[in-house]
Write an enzyme that holds these catalytic residues in place. Structure first.
Site, mmCIF file in Angstrom:
data_model
loop_
_atom_site.group_PDB
_atom_site.id
_atom_site.type_symbol
_atom_site.label_atom_id
_atom_site.label_comp_id
_atom_site.label_asym_id
_atom_site.label_seq_id
_atom_site.Cartn_x
_atom_site.Cartn_y
_atom_site.Cartn_z
ATOM 1 N N ASN A 174 -12.260 -1.211 -0.562
ATOM 2 C CA ASN A 174 -11.537 -1.705 0.614
ATOM 3 C C ASN A 174 -12.259 -1.304 1.897
ATOM 4 O OD1 ASN A 174 -8.936 -2.660 2.013
ATOM 5 N ND2 ASN A 174 -9.158 -0.572 2.820
ATOM 6 N N GLU A 175 -12.560 -2.269 2.747
ATOM 7 C CA GLU A 175 -13.137 -2.015 4.082
ATOM 8 C C GLU A 175 -14.172 -0.892 4.059
ATOM 9 O OE1 GLU A 175 -9.946 -1.671 7.003
ATOM 10 O OE2 GLU A 175 -9.373 -3.765 6.695
ATOM 11 N N TYR A 202 -6.444 -8.968 11.646
ATOM 12 C CA TYR A 202 -5.166 -8.688 12.313
ATOM 13 C C TYR A 202 -5.320 -9.162 13.745
ATOM 14 C CZ TYR A 202 -4.132 -5.670 8.334
ATOM 15 O OH TYR A 202 -3.904 -5.192 7.072
ATOM 16 N N GLU A 253 -6.234 -9.374 3.561
ATOM 17 C CA GLU A 253 -5.307 -8.735 4.512
ATOM 18 C C GLU A 253 -5.266 -9.614 5.747
ATOM 19 O OE1 GLU A 253 -5.708 -4.555 5.510
ATOM 20 O OE2 GLU A 253 -6.321 -4.064 3.459
ATOM 21 N N ASN A 293 -6.622 1.316 2.914
ATOM 22 C CA ASN A 293 -7.341 2.568 3.120
ATOM 23 C C ASN A 293 -6.939 3.626 2.102
ATOM 24 O OD1 ASN A 293 -8.366 1.246 5.362
ATOM 25 N ND2 ASN A 293 -6.932 2.182 6.782
ATOM 26 N N GLU A 345 0.847 -1.197 0.000
ATOM 27 C CA GLU A 345 0.000 0.000 0.000
ATOM 28 C C GLU A 345 0.882 1.247 0.000
ATOM 29 O OE1 GLU A 345 -2.877 -0.012 3.159
ATOM 30 O OE2 GLU A 345 -3.551 2.031 2.759
ATOM 31 N N GLN A 356 1.675 -6.204 5.507
ATOM 32 C CA GLN A 356 2.030 -5.897 4.144
ATOM 33 C C GLN A 356 3.427 -6.460 3.894
ATOM 34 O OE1 GLN A 356 1.097 -1.798 3.154
ATOM 35 N NE2 GLN A 356 -0.868 -1.906 4.191
#
Ligand code: AHR
Length: 492
Positions: A170-171, A237, A283, A70, A25, A328
């Site tokens: 994304n999200e 996460y 992710e 993000n 990212e 990442q």
């Protein structure tokens, strides 16, 4: 003593190489000063850091997700094409940075080609429009004499890039996301996008934006989108100061996968969907220390045990998990860390390396019979809200296994989460025998062989060994807090 029973004839699913995927990212020093550094003596003439490329290549990533995260939710891809000095700098809203746009679509796709990795682009559903998304797809894949396909040709790429994988945002559920929306709004918007994108290029594969797998958002999005997409994405996460929470919390991913499968199967049955979407864990990682700015997380060996467990879980769920992207890859919550002078690896690099190098064609059934851990759980799970105490009692060893398509090789990955005690592992094959020595690679913390390349980066240490099996059994020792790969020839 722990017995690891493996049934090479009982396939859990075909392993997709995209499970060994990555994610980069525009964030902190992941791209700029990470994998891309113009003018550095360590870079090639395109600005790609050669030392980083070497380390990434070892990980044999099937797929690489970009540009966010993000970040993507206010990224306008047209800022990042054409002559670099004419590209605009823009404020970016996700992390408070300034985006120079010197690394854009052509640079990313050249980078993937250099790595031999399939690109996976996430679309901007925050400030972006459907028109922009269609233009991006046309720029990458257009074969005809059309405006954006011709722009790509002008920028030096005659052939279509053939980018197959595209994510619908994304999200989009999160208040940290530019343009976040409700699940119903997302389904309405993503449906419009999915249809139009597949009109333009029916060969693409789309990924709907999921949440944790068990969330109401997932249910609504799967019910609304399962007939239009090829994957449903989920993110996770984990991590905590508490040792047990840190090493065992990845088992939360198993709950997530089971729940997502439940939603998908329910919808597929009700709506008679022939090819329901698979799961893209696009992710995942340990992340709990550096939550802002550059996410320059410094990893310890217990984090590597968690990462090894995650990968075992993805392998065991190969029937459904067809993509997973370590978030990442460079500098930001990453296995690889750079300075202007050097690039090195953190402990979490090793389980990723050994898994990606060893995994064979099919994941097969494994059962662990061994002593159960009896952790003293803290009152609070720490940074992330995931208590795993109800997921059953955990054995100190976590295991996954795969076999080659011709059933002539086996690879077994073993994580010993016991903090203090070694264990004797007895691997027993059902209906098969070993057909040669078992090659063993074991990773533990620290170690004298590798000096610390960077003062604030912990090292890990890999040892190679061999054991002689007897029939279908091989016995080996697993040090406390270790990750071990066993590879051997087998026969029926
Ligand atoms: O990987 C860091 C961030 O975590 C990503 O940008 C976002 O998608 C997630 O919240």
């Amino acid at each position: 003593m722990t017995r690891i029973a493996i049934d090479p004839g009982r396939v859990l699913g075909q392993i997709d190489r995209n499970v060994f995927g990555g994610f980069v990212e525009h964030l902190g020093r992941c791209i700029y000063g990470g994998l891309y550094e113009e003018g550095s003596p360590l870079s090639d003439d395109r600005g790609f850091r050669k030392d980083v490329l070497t380390l990434l290549r070892e990980l044999r990533m099937g797929v690489l997700r970009w540009p966010g995260g993000n970040f993507v939710s206010n990224y306008h891809w047209q800022d990042g094409i054409g002559p670099k000095d004419e590209r605009p700098s823009r404020p970016e809203l996700a992390w408070g940075g300034t985006e120079s746009n010197r690394f854009g679509t052509d640079e990313f796709l050249a980078y993937c080609a250099e790595l031999g990795t399939q690109p996976y682009i996430c679309l901007n559903m925050g400030t972006g429009t459907l028109e922009e998304a269609l233009a991006w797809l046309e720029y990458c894949n257009g074969e005809r004499d059309t405006y954006w396909a011709n722009a790509r040709r002008r920028h030096g790429q005659a052939e279509p890039y053939q980018v197959r994988l595209w994510a619908l945002g994304n999200e989009m559920y999160g208040e940290w996301q530019v343009g976040a929306m409700s699940a119903d709004e997302y389904v309405r918007e993503a449906t419009r996008w999915a249809r139009a994108l597949k009109f333009l290029d029916p060969g693409i594969q789309l990924v709907s934006c999921g949440k944790t797998g068990w969330n109401e958002w997932d249910r609504i999005v799967i019910e609304g989108m399962a007939h239009l997409v090829d994957y449903h994405s989920i993110h996770i996460y984990t991590g905590a100061e508490d040792y047990w929470t840190n090493v065992l919390q990845p088992h939360q991913a198993e709950r997530a996968i089971r729940s997502a499968i439940g939603h998908i199967q329910h919808t597929a049955y009700r709506r008679k969907i022939q090819h329901p979407p698979k799961i893209a864990y696009d992710e995942w990682n340990v992340w709990y220390r550096k939550m802002t700015v550059d996410l320059a997380e410094r990893y310890t060996f217990p984090d590597a045990l968690a990462v090894g467990t995650y990968l075992n879980i993805f392998i065991r769920n190969s029937g459904w998990v067809k993509m997973a992207n370590l978030a990442q890859m460079v500098n930001a919550i990453a296995p690889i860390v750079t300075t202007p002078e050097t690039a090195t690896v953190q402990p979490i690099y090793y389980p990723v390396l050994l898994h990606a190098q060893a995994a064979l064609h099919d994941a097969v059934d494994v059962h662990v019979y061994g002593s159960h851990l009896d952790p003293v759980w803290p009152d609070s799970p720490g940074r992330w809200p995931y208590k795993v105490v109800d997921l059953g009692s955990f054995t100190s060893i976590d295991a996954a296994a795969s076999v080659s398509a011709n059933r002539e090789r086996v690879a077994v990955t073993l994580v010993n989460r016991d903090p203090d005690n070694p264990d004797t592992a007895e691997i027993v094959l059902r209906d098969y025998a070993f057909a040669g020595p078992a090659e063993i690679r074991t990773v533990t913390a620290g170690g004298p062989a590798e000096p610390r390349v960077l003062p604030d980066v912990e090292t890990a240490h890999m040892e190679h060994g061999e054991e002689t099996p007897k029939g279908g059994t091989v016995v080996l020792t697993l040090p406390p807090q270790s990750f071990t790969l066993v590879e051997a020839a087998i026969q029926r």
